[in-house]
Design a protein around this motif. Structure first.
Motif, PDB file in Angstrom:
ATOM      1  N   ARG A  91       0.736  -1.181   0.014  1.00 19.69           N
ATOM      2  CA  ARG A  91      -0.131  -0.093   0.146  1.00 19.69           C
ATOM      3  C   ARG A  91       0.872   1.362  -0.035  1.00 19.69           C
ATOM      4  N   LEU A  92       0.413   2.089  -0.852  1.00 14.42           N
ATOM      5  CA  LEU A  92       1.315   3.239  -1.123  1.00 14.42           C
ATOM      6  C   LEU A  92       0.381   4.619  -0.542  1.00 14.42           C
ATOM      7  N   MET A  93       0.958   5.673   0.138  1.00 16.18           N
ATOM      8  CA  MET A  93       0.278   6.523   0.643  1.00 16.18           C
ATOM      9  C   MET A  93       1.143   8.097   0.627  1.00 16.18           C
ATOM     10  N   PHE A  94       0.533   9.068  -0.015  1.00 17.78           N
ATOM     11  CA  PHE A  94       1.201  10.304  -0.229  1.00 17.78           C
ATOM     12  C   PHE A  94       0.388  11.209   0.840  1.00 17.78           C
ATOM     13  N   GLU A  95       1.383  12.101   1.594  1.00 20.51           N
ATOM     14  CA  GLU A  95       0.886  13.031   2.555  1.00 20.51           C
ATOM     15  C   GLU A  95       1.423  14.175   2.259  1.00 20.51           C
ATOM     16  N   GLN A  96       1.112  15.331   3.007  1.00 20.14           N
ATOM     17  CA  GLN A  96       2.047  16.693   2.924  1.00 20.14           C
ATOM     18  C   GLN A  96       3.550  16.286   3.274  1.00 20.14           C
ATOM     19  N   GLY A  97       4.480  16.494   2.367  1.00 16.00           N
ATOM     20  CA  GLY A  97       5.673  16.240   3.108  1.00 16.00           C
ATOM     21  C   GLY A  97       6.266  14.945   3.063  1.00 16.00           C
ATOM     22  N   LYS A  98       5.722  14.029   2.971  1.00 12.71           N
ATOM     23  CA  LYS A  98       6.182  12.538   3.128  1.00 12.71           C
ATOM     24  C   LYS A  98       5.266  11.644   2.298  1.00 12.71           C
ATOM     25  N   ALA A  99       5.631  10.407   2.413  1.00 11.64           N
ATOM     26  CA  ALA A  99       5.247   9.101   1.763  1.00 11.64           C
ATOM     27  C   ALA A  99       5.300   8.154   2.722  1.00 11.64           C
ATOM     28  N   ARG A 100       4.451   7.048   2.680  1.00  8.05           N
ATOM     29  CA  ARG A 100       4.463   6.033   3.406  1.00  8.05           C
ATOM     30  C   ARG A 100       4.064   4.503   2.639  1.00  8.05           C
ATOM     31  N   ILE A 101       4.945   3.790   2.607  1.00 11.94           N
ATOM     32  CA  ILE A 101       4.947   2.662   1.851  1.00 11.94           C
ATOM     33  C   ILE A 101       4.774   1.433   3.024  1.00 11.94           C
ATOM     34  N   GLN A 102       3.640   0.413   2.937  1.00 11.69           N
ATOM     35  CA  GLN A 102       3.442  -0.578   3.601  1.00 11.69           C
ATOM     36  C   GLN A 102       3.639  -1.824   2.549  1.00 11.69           C
ATOM     37  N   ALA A 103       4.172  -2.801   3.300  1.00 13.59           N
ATOM     38  CA  ALA A 103       3.973  -4.201   2.645  1.00 13.59           C
ATOM     39  C   ALA A 103       4.074  -5.644   3.455  1.00 13.59           C
ATOM     40  N   THR A 104       3.372  -6.311   3.075  1.00 13.87           N
ATOM     41  CA  THR A 104       3.267  -7.765   3.673  1.00 13.87           C
ATOM     42  C   THR A 104       3.928  -8.965   2.693  1.00 13.87           C
ATOM     43  N   LEU A 105       4.800  -9.443   3.316  1.00 11.94           N
ATOM     44  CA  LEU A 105       5.669 -10.386   2.376  1.00 11.94           C
ATOM     45  C   LEU A 105       5.621 -11.841   2.899  1.00 11.94           C
ATOM     46  N   PRO A 106       5.035 -12.786   2.761  1.00 17.22           N
ATOM     47  CA  PRO A 106       5.408 -14.001   3.221  1.00 17.22           C
ATOM     48  C   PRO A 106       6.739 -14.498   3.341  1.00 17.22           C
ATOM     49  N   LEU A 107       7.287 -15.300   4.287  1.00 20.45           N
ATOM     50  CA  LEU A 107       8.497 -16.066   4.174  1.00 20.45           C
ATOM     51  C   LEU A 107       8.654 -16.931   3.013  1.00 20.45           C
ATOM     52  N   PRO A 108       9.982 -16.872   2.247  1.00 15.96           N
ATOM     53  CA  PRO A 108      10.079 -17.671   1.086  1.00 15.96           C
ATOM     54  C   PRO A 108      10.142 -19.233   1.583  1.00 15.96           C
ATOM     55  N   TRP A 109      10.000 -19.599   2.859  1.00 15.91           N
ATOM     56  CA  TRP A 109       9.851 -20.805   3.367  1.00 15.91           C
ATOM     57  C   TRP A 109       8.361 -21.298   3.782  1.00 15.91           C
ATOM     58  N   PRO A 110       7.791 -21.653   3.000  1.00 13.72           N
ATOM     59  CA  PRO A 110       6.129 -22.053   3.623  1.00 13.72           C
ATOM     60  C   PRO A 110       5.976 -22.870   4.682  1.00 13.72           C
ATOM     61  N   ARG A 111       7.042 -23.768   4.874  1.00 14.59           N
ATOM     62  CA  ARG A 111       6.807 -24.758   6.061  1.00 14.59           C
ATOM     63  C   ARG A 111       6.783 -23.982   7.460  1.00 14.59           C
ATOM     64  N   LEU A 112       7.777 -22.905   7.321  1.00  8.45           N
ATOM     65  CA  LEU A 112       8.108 -22.125   8.478  1.00  8.45           C
ATOM     66  C   LEU A 112       6.955 -21.319   8.846  1.00  8.45           C
ATOM     67  N   GLY A 113       6.189 -20.785   7.626  1.00 12.93           N
ATOM     68  CA  GLY A 113       5.308 -19.680   8.075  1.00 12.93           C
ATOM     69  C   GLY A 113       5.681 -18.379   8.433  1.00 12.93           C
ATOM     70  N   GLY A 114       4.972 -17.285   8.907  1.00 12.56           N
ATOM     71  CA  GLY A 114       5.441 -16.191   9.168  1.00 12.56           C
ATOM     72  C   GLY A 114       5.447 -15.108   8.013  1.00 12.56           C
ATOM     73  N   PHE A 115       5.512 -13.925   8.444  1.00 12.51           N
ATOM     74  CA  PHE A 115       5.180 -12.874   7.568  1.00 12.51           C
ATOM     75  C   PHE A 115       6.419 -11.581   7.767  1.00 12.51           C
ATOM     76  N   LEU A 116       6.810 -10.944   7.028  1.00 10.12           N
ATOM     77  CA  LEU A 116       7.390  -9.721   7.150  1.00 10.12           C
ATOM     78  C   LEU A 116       6.527  -8.636   6.888  1.00 10.12           C
ATOM     79  N   ASN A 117       5.943  -7.904   8.135  1.00  4.84           N
ATOM     80  CA  ASN A 117       5.369  -6.842   7.797  1.00  4.84           C
ATOM     81  C   ASN A 117       6.112  -5.493   7.771  1.00  4.84           C
ATOM     82  N   VAL A 118       6.376  -4.575   6.507  1.00  2.54           N
ATOM     83  CA  VAL A 118       7.200  -3.634   6.642  1.00  2.54           C
ATOM     84  C   VAL A 118       6.643  -2.276   6.397  1.00  2.54           C
ATOM     85  N   GLN A 119       7.093  -1.364   6.915  1.00  7.80           N
ATOM     86  CA  GLN A 119       6.536   0.039   6.726  1.00  7.80           C
ATOM     87  C   GLN A 119       7.748   0.802   6.430  1.00  7.80           C
ATOM     88  N   ILE A 120       8.022   1.700   5.448  1.00  7.08           N
ATOM     89  CA  ILE A 120       8.878   2.473   5.067  1.00  7.08           C
ATOM     90  C   ILE A 120       8.484   3.939   5.108  1.00  7.08           C
TER      91      ILE A 120
END
Length: 417
Positions: A91-120
């Motif tokens: 998800r990408l959002m623009f505001e006055q003077g800044k931007a925010r990028i959010q992403a959810t990426l599953p781990l590349p090893w399905p058996r382990l499960g889990g996610f990386l929830n990233v915000q920049i």
């Protein structure tokens, strides 16, 4: 007093412990974002209009210009990339003077499960934006650390293009509500610079090989040539290049060269050095005696091999909708060519085994192996007639027709494992 080996061991254990703690903080059990649908024809239309509004190629070299980029279009494109390349969402959002990028990426090893929830978080500066903070799960990294690591990492990446010159084109980036404004100085060689950076020496060598082979094939003969004639020859060569060659890259290179050729696009736009390569003689290349089918087929194959089938499907459907609004009319036949080409492109890069199997098939394939029967499929329908007969894209009649096309494509030899 501890010896030097003891200190090194102690520091190594400390670093390992810190990495384990960071991993535990970064990985989460639940996704912050749920996957969204891939690009739809209407979203592609918006992205296309955005690119047309900001097309810099009419500018004089050295002139200063501004590109106004909307949040919705960039958000759709970024989400497609996250979905296709990492099975995630963004998800990408623009505001006055800044931007925010959010992403959810599953781990590349399905058996382990889990996610990386990233915000920049990006903040405006006097020139390029800088990262204000990076959050991965419960792990928060301050901007000065992330920016330092990013600069060090980029300086270590060997690329063919001079990234410093490309970055220097951008003078300022401003964020406001739901849009971003980029001020830049236009350089005429930007496309060639990016093309060189995105292709390795091996990939350029593969493109040269298939361009040379295509030039040999088109040097003599009739004005009209069948697509399968070119496919047979190029993929015979691909199969003959042996076990040492990467079949996925070979297939992708052959498809790229053919797609550029039938659409009469110059490879020099992508690779400046190709201007000195052997030049194929232009021939009318046909599939089921139609050159429009050939273009549909190979462009969809290229999109599937380079970018993924969801995008190829959406682009094909988008074109048919545009044609129904004043072009040649909505055509289920063209969509059949799109879907068959997409299937070929998917198989070409699915795995080494699938890539080699496809090489053997295309080396001897006839038209019925790669393209379904289309003589009975409706085409040339204006938008009003398409909606009346098929109820638009959500109508049952349209869905039934698309299911029939999918059935025919699935029955092709190019679709079989």
């Amino acid at each position: 007093m501890k010896s030097i080996p003891d200190r090194i061991l102690w520091l190594g254990c400390l670093l390992l412990a810190l990495l384990m703690i960071a991993g535990l903080l970064a990985i989460e059990d639940t996704p912050q974002l749920k996957p969204r649908a891939n690009l739809s024809p209407s979203q592609i239309a918006k992205v296309k209009r955005l690119l047309e509004r900001n097309d810099p190629r009419r500018l004089r070299v050295g002139s200063v210009a501004q590109a106004v980029l909307g949040q919705e279009e960039l958000d759709s494109a970024l989400n497609y990339a996250a979905n296709h390349y990492a099975r995630g969402a963004s998800r990408l959002m623009f505001e006055q003077g800044k931007a925010r990028i959010q992403a959810t990426l599953p781990l590349p090893w399905p058996r382990l499960g889990g996610f990386l929830n990233v915000q920049i978080e990006l903040a405006e500066t006097d020139s390029l934006p800088e990262i204000g903070a990076l959050t991965v799960g419960r792990l928060v990294l301050p901007g000065f650390i992330v920016n330092g690591m990013l600069k060090s990492g980029l300086s270590m990446i060997p690329v063919a293009a001079d990234w410093r010159q490309l970055v220097d084109m951008v003078k300022k980036v401003r964020f406001s509500t739901r849009r971003m404004v980029v001020t830049y100085t236009w350089r005429g060689d930007l496309q060639a610079q990016l093309g060189s950076a995105l292709l390795s020496d091996d990939e350029r060598g593969q493109l040269l090989f298939y361009q040379t082979r295509l030039a040999e094939l088109t040097r003599t003969g009739r004005y009209t040539i069948g697509l399968t004639t070119l496919l047979n020859a190029l993929f015979q060569s691909a199969a003959q290049r042996g076990e040492q060659a990467d079949p996925v890259r070979e297939n992708r290179a052959a498809i790229r060269v053919l797609a550029f050729y039938v659409t009469q696009k110059d490879l020099g736009q992508l690779i400046p050095a190709s201007k000195h390569w052997p030049r194929p003689v232009w021939r009318r290349v046909v599939l089921q005696n139609r050159d429009d089918f050939t273009k549909h087929y190979l462009v969809s194959a290229l999109l599937a091999a380079d970018a993924g089938s969801p995008l190829a499907n959406a682009v094909g459907l988008y074109k048919e909708i545009q044609d129904s609004r004043g072009g040649s009319g909505f055509s289920f036949s063209d969509l059949a060519a799109d879907r068959a080409g997409t299937q070929m492109g998917n198989r070409a890069v699915a795995s080494e085994q699938a890539a080699r199997a496809l090489q053997k098939l295309l080396a001897v394939a006839a038209e019925p192996d790669i393209m379904p029967e289309t003589a009975d499929l409706p085409e040339f329908m204006p938008e009003a007639e398409f909606k009346r007969r098929y109820g638009g894209l959500t109508g049952d009649a349209y869905q039934n027709m698309m299911a029939e096309i999918e059935r025919r494509v699935a029955a092709l030899a190019v679709s079989r494992e």
